[in-house]
Design a protein around this motif. Structure first.
Motif, mmCIF file in Angstrom:
data_model
loop_
_atom_site.group_PDB
_atom_site.id
_atom_site.type_symbol
_atom_site.label_atom_id
_atom_site.label_comp_id
_atom_site.label_asym_id
_atom_site.label_seq_id
_atom_site.Cartn_x
_atom_site.Cartn_y
_atom_site.Cartn_z
ATOM 1 N N LEU A 263 -10.734 61.722 -22.730
ATOM 2 C CA LEU A 263 -11.281 62.494 -23.841
ATOM 3 C C LEU A 263 -12.051 63.716 -23.356
ATOM 4 N N LEU A 264 -12.467 63.686 -22.083
ATOM 5 C CA LEU A 264 -13.141 64.834 -21.480
ATOM 6 C C LEU A 264 -12.174 65.698 -20.664
ATOM 7 N N GLY A 265 -10.871 65.411 -20.802
ATOM 8 C CA GLY A 265 -9.857 66.253 -20.190
ATOM 9 C C GLY A 265 -9.356 65.814 -18.837
ATOM 10 N N ALA A 266 -9.687 64.593 -18.396
ATOM 11 C CA ALA A 266 -9.276 64.143 -17.049
ATOM 12 C C ALA A 266 -8.541 62.813 -17.146
ATOM 13 N N ARG A 267 -7.301 62.855 -17.591
ATOM 14 C CA ARG A 267 -6.512 61.627 -17.742
ATOM 15 C C ARG A 267 -6.161 61.004 -16.392
ATOM 16 N N TRP A 268 -6.133 61.793 -15.357
ATOM 17 C CA TRP A 268 -5.728 61.288 -14.041
ATOM 18 C C TRP A 268 -6.718 60.254 -13.502
ATOM 19 N N ILE A 269 -7.975 60.315 -13.935
ATOM 20 C CA ILE A 269 -8.985 59.399 -13.397
ATOM 21 C C ILE A 269 -8.664 57.957 -13.772
ATOM 22 N N GLY A 270 -8.302 57.727 -15.030
ATOM 23 C CA GLY A 270 -7.960 56.376 -15.460
ATOM 24 C C GLY A 270 -6.776 55.823 -14.687
ATOM 25 N N GLN A 272 -5.794 56.624 -11.681
ATOM 26 C CA GLN A 272 -6.182 56.326 -10.301
ATOM 27 C C GLN A 272 -6.996 55.037 -10.230
ATOM 28 N N LEU A 273 -7.916 54.828 -11.172
ATOM 29 C CA LEU A 273 -8.746 53.623 -11.171
ATOM 30 C C LEU A 273 -7.896 52.368 -11.387
ATOM 31 N N LEU A 274 -6.966 52.423 -12.345
ATOM 32 C CA LEU A 274 -6.114 51.266 -12.619
ATOM 33 C C LEU A 274 -5.222 50.950 -11.420
ATOM 34 N N ALA A 275 -4.700 51.982 -10.773
ATOM 35 C CA ALA A 275 -3.869 51.763 -9.588
ATOM 36 C C ALA A 275 -4.685 51.138 -8.462
ATOM 37 N N ALA A 276 -5.939 51.535 -8.335
ATOM 38 C CA ALA A 276 -6.784 51.021 -7.257
ATOM 39 C C ALA A 276 -7.096 49.546 -7.432
ATOM 40 N N ILE A 277 -7.438 49.124 -8.662
ATOM 41 C CA ILE A 277 -7.772 47.705 -8.827
ATOM 42 C C ILE A 277 -6.512 46.835 -8.769
ATOM 43 N N THR A 278 -5.376 47.402 -9.144
ATOM 44 C CA THR A 278 -4.118 46.671 -8.973
ATOM 45 C C THR A 278 -3.813 46.479 -7.491
ATOM 46 N N ALA A 279 -3.961 47.551 -6.702
ATOM 47 C CA ALA A 279 -3.712 47.466 -5.264
ATOM 48 C C ALA A 279 -4.678 46.508 -4.579
ATOM 49 N N ALA A 280 -5.856 46.312 -5.180
ATOM 50 C CA ALA A 280 -6.849 45.407 -4.601
ATOM 51 C C ALA A 280 -6.547 43.940 -4.893
ATOM 52 N N GLY A 281 -5.494 43.677 -5.667
ATOM 53 C CA GLY A 281 -5.088 42.304 -5.896
ATOM 54 C C GLY A 281 -5.396 41.746 -7.267
ATOM 55 N N PHE A 282 -5.974 42.556 -8.152
ATOM 56 C CA PHE A 282 -6.206 42.114 -9.520
ATOM 57 C C PHE A 282 -4.904 42.288 -10.309
ATOM 58 N N SER A 283 -4.427 41.198 -10.900
ATOM 59 C CA SER A 283 -3.148 41.237 -11.604
ATOM 60 C C SER A 283 -3.263 42.036 -12.899
ATOM 61 N N PRO A 284 -2.426 43.053 -13.086
ATOM 62 C CA PRO A 284 -2.545 43.882 -14.292
ATOM 63 C C PRO A 284 -2.008 43.172 -15.522
ATOM 64 N N PRO A 285 -2.493 43.536 -16.693
ATOM 65 C CA PRO A 285 -1.947 42.984 -17.933
ATOM 66 C C PRO A 285 -0.621 43.655 -18.273
ATOM 67 N N SER A 286 0.057 43.108 -19.258
ATOM 68 C CA SER A 286 1.260 43.772 -19.759
ATOM 69 C C SER A 286 0.871 45.120 -20.350
ATOM 70 N N SER A 287 1.838 46.018 -20.441
ATOM 71 C CA SER A 287 1.551 47.342 -21.011
ATOM 72 C C SER A 287 1.087 47.218 -22.455
ATOM 73 N N GLY A 288 1.628 46.214 -23.167
ATOM 74 C CA GLY A 288 1.218 46.017 -24.562
ATOM 75 C C GLY A 288 -0.233 45.601 -24.665
ATOM 76 N N LEU A 289 -0.682 44.713 -23.768
ATOM 77 C CA LEU A 289 -2.077 44.280 -23.816
ATOM 78 C C LEU A 289 -3.006 45.413 -23.389
ATOM 79 N N LEU A 290 -2.622 46.172 -22.388
ATOM 80 C CA LEU A 290 -3.463 47.297 -21.973
ATOM 81 C C LEU A 290 -3.623 48.288 -23.122
ATOM 82 N N ARG A 291 -2.541 48.488 -23.880
ATOM 83 C CA ARG A 291 -2.628 49.365 -25.049
ATOM 84 C C ARG A 291 -3.542 48.750 -26.107
ATOM 85 N N ALA A 292 -3.454 47.443 -26.302
ATOM 86 C CA ALA A 292 -4.318 46.767 -27.272
ATOM 87 C C ALA A 292 -5.786 46.947 -26.893
#
Length: 341
Positions: A263-270, A272-292
């Motif tokens: 919302l402040l004009g920097a979509r890339w930050i989100g 990068q953060l999501l990719a980092a916690i996924t790479a750290a071993g936290f299992s990501p949710p489905s795309s539908g749940l992330l949207r929810a």
């Protein structure tokens, strides 16, 4: 005895306390938030809780304010470390003279913090057009990853997170509908009901993630204004008054920070953060749940912002409808992207 204590406390008004603090902290900037008065001095910050009562908190008694100040310090030291210096009593002697940190009759409590460089706050950087470096966002991600791993050792209140999502979704619908006159063209009942339906649709996945410790007692209000790009980064202002609001899927919390940055004009930050916690071993949710999760956070922020107009004397009343509409627009965009995808 409690009655006498309450009476003695009432002898000193809030306006008298604020006037004393302004005098005791010459040159300090006073900032009013929804729940506190914050005095920003040259090298430290003092926060005085307001004696207020909402559905989710009650700070009217001295004892309640002391407790919540202690909780703020305890919880934030887990993430912001040495920024939170401690608890400072505001005292008054028999002659009615007030003092900070001295012996005497305690009439209130303040949280004392080190002052952070305001220009390094993540929201300030984005608003000024000084985009942070990817390495700085990586440092934020690493701080969060370590914090979440520590929190995974405990699993308090299993099931609380889903109940909270459902309860807050119902409150979103109720309050935004009641305040629709202030939202003008931004109000859309279909968006509100669709957001609640998304949570129900993904309930089984949310329960499974809770069981596998992907739901932790997190920050609870992770927004860019609560991230300072110091070395290492400082993440502060963790919610102290509600364990329900702190129980959260780690991807929900990080995605929320990403949405606020977008919302402040920097979509890339989100991303990068999501990719980092996924790479750290936290299992990501489905795309539908992330949207929810994203829709839920947008609707909740829309509700919380427009609810400022329910205050007896709203602060900056002109800005809340605009902010609420921006969150509602983003919620509708996320829903549309899901329908088209």
């Amino acid at each position: 005895m409690a009655e006498n204590g309450a009476q003695r406390e009432a002898d000193v008004s809030l306006s008298q306390k604020l006037a004393f603090l302004a005098q005791a902290l010459p040159g300090a900037q006073r900032i009013e938030t929804h729940t506190a008065y914050v005095f920003v001095a040259a090298d430290r910050v003092l926060k005085l809780k307001k004696p207020i009562c909402f559905d989710y908190l009650d700070y009217r008694s001295l004892e309640a304010r002391e407790h919540v100040c202690r909780e703020e310090i305890r919880l934030n030291r887990q993430l912001a470390g040495e920024m939170y210096l401690g608890l400072v009593p505001l005292v008054c002697d028999e002659a009615g003279k007030m003092a900070l940190g001295m012996t005497g009759r305690v009439i209130d409590w303040l949280v004392e913090m080190r002052r952070l460089p305001t220009e390094r706050l993540l929201d300030a950087c984005l608003r000024s057009g000084q985009s942070p470096a990817p390495a700085e966002i990586s440092a934020v991600a690493n701080r969060l990853i370590a914090f979440y791993r520590d929190r995974q050792a405990d699993r308090p209140n299993p099931g609380l997170y889903l109940r909270h999502l459902r309860c807050e979704s119902a409150v979103n619908i109720r309050n935004l509908t009641e305040m629709r006159a202030y939202l003008r063209g931004g109000y859309d009942g279909t968006t509100l009901s669709a957001g609640a339906a998304l949570i129900d649709r993904h309930a089984a996945e949310i329960r499974a993630r809770d069981r596998t410790r992907l739901v932790v007692e997190g920050h609870g209000d992770l927004r860019p204004e609560h991230v300072c790009l110091t070395t290492p980064p400082t993440i502060f202002d963790r919610l102290e008054f509600s364990v329900e609001m702190r129980m959260i899927d780690v991807f929900d919390e990080v995605n929320y920070l990403g949405l606020e940055c977008a919302l402040l004009g920097a979509r890339w930050i989100g991303a990068q953060l999501l990719a980092a916690i996924t790479a750290a071993g936290f299992s990501p949710p489905s795309s539908g749940l992330l949207r929810a999760y994203g829709v839920f956070r947008c609707l909740t922020r829309a509700r919380l912002t427009i609810d400022h107009l329910r205050d007896p004397v709203p602060r900056t009343p002109e800005k809340w409808p605009l902010q609420a509409r921006s969150y509602l627009t983003r919620a509708a965009e996320l829903l549309a992207a899901g329908a088209n995808g």
